[in-house]
Design an enzyme around this catalytic site. Structure first.
Site, PDB file in Angstrom:
ATOM      1  N   ASP A  30       0.846  -1.186   0.000  1.00  0.00           N
ATOM      2  CA  ASP A  30       0.000   0.000   0.000  1.00  0.00           C
ATOM      3  C   ASP A  30       0.890   1.247   0.000  1.00  0.00           C
ATOM      4  O   ASP A  30       2.028   1.204   0.494  1.00  0.00           O
ATOM      5  CB  ASP A  30      -0.943   0.008   1.211  1.00  0.00           C
ATOM      6  CG  ASP A  30      -2.209   0.804   0.948  1.00  0.00           C
ATOM      7  OD1 ASP A  30      -3.282   0.187   0.751  1.00  0.00           O
ATOM      8  OD2 ASP A  30      -2.129   2.055   0.904  1.00  0.00           O
ATOM      9  N   ASN A 214     -24.051  -5.812  -8.742  1.00  0.00           N
ATOM     10  CA  ASN A 214     -24.359  -4.703  -7.837  1.00  0.00           C
ATOM     11  C   ASN A 214     -25.550  -3.884  -8.343  1.00  0.00           C
ATOM     12  O   ASN A 214     -26.372  -3.417  -7.549  1.00  0.00           O
ATOM     13  CB  ASN A 214     -23.127  -3.808  -7.655  1.00  0.00           C
ATOM     14  CG  ASN A 214     -22.259  -4.314  -6.511  1.00  0.00           C
ATOM     15  OD1 ASN A 214     -22.605  -5.291  -5.859  1.00  0.00           O
ATOM     16  ND2 ASN A 214     -21.142  -3.654  -6.262  1.00  0.00           N
ATOM     17  N   PHE A 255     -32.649  -8.318   0.154  1.00  0.00           N
ATOM     18  CA  PHE A 255     -32.560  -7.035  -0.561  1.00  0.00           C
ATOM     19  C   PHE A 255     -33.941  -6.501  -0.927  1.00  0.00           C
ATOM     20  O   PHE A 255     -34.107  -5.787  -1.907  1.00  0.00           O
ATOM     21  CB  PHE A 255     -31.638  -7.139  -1.790  1.00  0.00           C
ATOM     22  CG  PHE A 255     -30.215  -6.874  -1.417  1.00  0.00           C
ATOM     23  CD1 PHE A 255     -29.505  -7.786  -0.658  1.00  0.00           C
ATOM     24  CD2 PHE A 255     -29.587  -5.692  -1.774  1.00  0.00           C
ATOM     25  CE1 PHE A 255     -28.198  -7.532  -0.271  1.00  0.00           C
ATOM     26  CE2 PHE A 255     -28.278  -5.427  -1.382  1.00  0.00           C
ATOM     27  CZ  PHE A 255     -27.588  -6.357  -0.635  1.00  0.00           C
ATOM     28  N   GLY A 259     -36.643   1.159   2.901  1.00  0.00           N
ATOM     29  CA  GLY A 259     -35.999   1.988   3.923  1.00  0.00           C
ATOM     30  C   GLY A 259     -35.252   3.153   3.314  1.00  0.00           C
ATOM     31  O   GLY A 259     -35.638   3.696   2.280  1.00  0.00           O
ATOM     32  N   GLY A 263     -26.228   2.478   0.090  1.00  0.00           N
ATOM     33  CA  GLY A 263     -25.111   3.417   0.167  1.00  0.00           C
ATOM     34  C   GLY A 263     -23.826   2.619   0.223  1.00  0.00           C
ATOM     35  O   GLY A 263     -23.780   1.473  -0.223  1.00  0.00           O
ATOM     36  N   CYS A 266     -19.510   0.881  -2.547  1.00  0.00           N
ATOM     37  CA  CYS A 266     -19.608   0.100  -3.789  1.00  0.00           C
ATOM     38  C   CYS A 266     -20.874   0.344  -4.597  1.00  0.00           C
ATOM     39  O   CYS A 266     -20.800   0.856  -5.711  1.00  0.00           O
ATOM     40  CB  CYS A 266     -19.474  -1.378  -3.462  1.00  0.00           C
ATOM     41  SG  CYS A 266     -17.796  -1.789  -2.948  1.00  0.00           S
TER      42      CYS A 266
END
Ligand code: NAD
Length: 438
Positions: A30, A214, A255, A259, A263, A266
């Site tokens: 890193d 996603n 899922f 609500g 967020g 990703c």
């Protein structure tokens, strides 16, 4: 195997530790020196259940090391995973690939022998082919091959998801399949032996698999949130409805919780990047669908903020207790957190925000020092005119109406995650408001 992981954030640190757990010799790389030294001490730089134990065990044994040196990493590994960030660009919805490009430029000239590069970062379709060409141009050895192995881990269960994934996807370029597939099979020998399916495909399909997954999850959430709005209009109950349609195996219950919306680091940026790439490719149907998914999602935040401001109307110096700041439970990640977004909107509207979260407060305070942070849910609720439940942590779901009754100023609760029992709170004399719930 000897493995290097470039980028040791939420994905890379978890991947490195799990590769060591699977028996490999691993080096994490890193550019952030503070992160490298914490990881080398066996400390997790973020909250992820199960990760500290793996880091401690494998740094102590020497099987897992961390460095900032590309030279050391290139010499220490035969398989190189790219796991750096691909955030949204500041000037558009597209992905910012500068971290990935920096890895390629620094690593490419150092690769020797029969090294295999496997991309893990989520990238727009077409990126991997460009990287393979660039690495071939930079690397002194003509034997280097590049594959794409997108990651599907979820924060909060990242260790389990890496050690026992639902599936492993591998994208390979034309003619490269043999060596990349055999190395990948060796890397993931443990999960494959346990029956995890391996899908081997071309680079473009592998890249698209991640953003499609996603985007589908995001679409499911925005779908149920739009149904919740209809439920609100006719006094129906979206939670019961979700249970009922979720029994259909083709739909499934997960899922489908109405609500505050999705967020995190990703889903929002992957949906935006996929939309931007689809538009660039001239595929307007996908781009338009994803634009609607985003619009519905951001409207949820406005709806909850409006509900809270309505509850505060007419009150001098109103106070709102915000319970939960992270984008989901079991993570300290507040990147693009709906909870934090709503909290900061309330503060901007003149409401005194009193926040609490079991693990996300340090990260939240760095981004939003203007909010008040308290060390318990009860302290955050003191003299509050409205209580907002923003993240469904177990500690928050377990709160009972009587826990808070004598602490608050007004008994008004907005359950932005539909995770409380409305009947229990109403019976105890509270005004309860959920999302699409009678
Ligand atoms: P992150 O921002 O937490 O981590 C990125 C890391 O890369 C940081 O530690 C940063 O210091 C380091 N870095 C930046 N430039 C570097 C360089 N040139 N060389 C070495 N290190 C460098 O990001 P993340 O959440 O871990 O995500 C990484 C990628 O994985 C993204 O593409 C993301 O979309 C994808 N992904 C993330 C998750 C998740 O749950 N976080 C899940 C699946 C896929």
């Amino acid at each position: 195997m000897r493995i290097a992981v470039f980028g040791t954030g939420y994905l890379g640190a978890t991947h490195a530790a799990c590769m060591a757990e699977l028996g490999h010799e691993v080096i994490g790389v890193d550019v952030d020196p503070a992160k490298v030294s914490r990881l080398q001490e066996g400390e997790a730089p973020f909250f992820e259940p199960g990760l500290p134990e793996l880091l401690r065990r494998h740094t102590a044994s020497g099987r897992l090391r961390f460095t900032h040196s590309y030279e050391v990493a290139a010499q220490s590994a035969d398989v190189h995973f790219i796991a750096v960030g691909t955030p949204q660009r500041p000037d558009s919805a597209a992905a910012d690939l500068s971290q990935v490009d920096a890895v390629v430029e620094a690593l490419g000239p150092l690769l020797t022998g029969h090294a295999v590069v496997l991309g893990k970062s989520t990238v727009p379709v077409g990126t991997a082919t460009g990287i393979a060409d660039r690495i071939r141009a930079l690397a002194p050895s003509p034997e280097i091959v590049v594959g794409w192995n997108p990651e599907f881990l979820r924060e909060g269960t990242a260790v389990h998801d890496t050690l026992c994934p639902d599936r492993i996807v591998l994208g390979v370029g034309p003619g490269d399949r043999g060596r990349i597939e055999s190395v990948t099979r060796e890397v993931y020998a443990g999960p494959l032996a346990d029956g995890t399916p391996l899908v081997v495909t071309d680079l473009a399909t592998a890249e698209l698999t991640k953003v499609a997954a996603n985007s589908f999850l995001a679409t499911k959430i925005s779908f149920i949130n739009s149904v919740a709005e209809v439920c609100d209009a006719v006094d129906a109950d979206v939670s019961v409805l979700a249970d009922a349609i979720g029994f259909d195996e083709r739909i499934g219950r997960r899922f489908l919780n109405a609500g505050l919306g999705f967020g995190g680091a990703c889903l929002p940026k992957d949906v935006r990047a996929f939309r931007a790439r689809a538009a660039e490719l001239g595929v307007s149907a996908a781009a338009n669908l994803l634009a609607d998914v985003e619009r519905i999602n951001s409207r949820q935040r406005t709806r909850v903020a409006t509900m809270a401001l309505e509850a505060c109307r007419g009150i001098d110096n109103p106070r709102a207790a915000v319970l939960g700041l992270t984008f989901k439970p079991d993570s300290d990640d507040v990147r693009d957190s709906p909870a934090l977004d709503v909290a900061s909107r309330l503060a901007a509207a003149g409401v005194t925000v009193q926040a609490w979260d079991p693990h996300g407060m340090d990260n939240a305070e760095r981004l939003h020092p203007e909010l008040g942070y308290f060390d318990s849910p009860l302290a955050a609720c003191k003299a509050a005119d409205v209580v907002l439940v923003m993240t469904e942590w177990d500690e928050i779901r377990a709160l009972t109406p009587s826990d808070l009754a004598d602490t608050v100023s007004e008994r008004v609760v907005i359950d932005a995650r539909n995770c409380l029992d409305p009947a229990a709170w109403r019976t105890a004399g509270w005004t309860y408001r959920g999302i699409g719930r009678r």
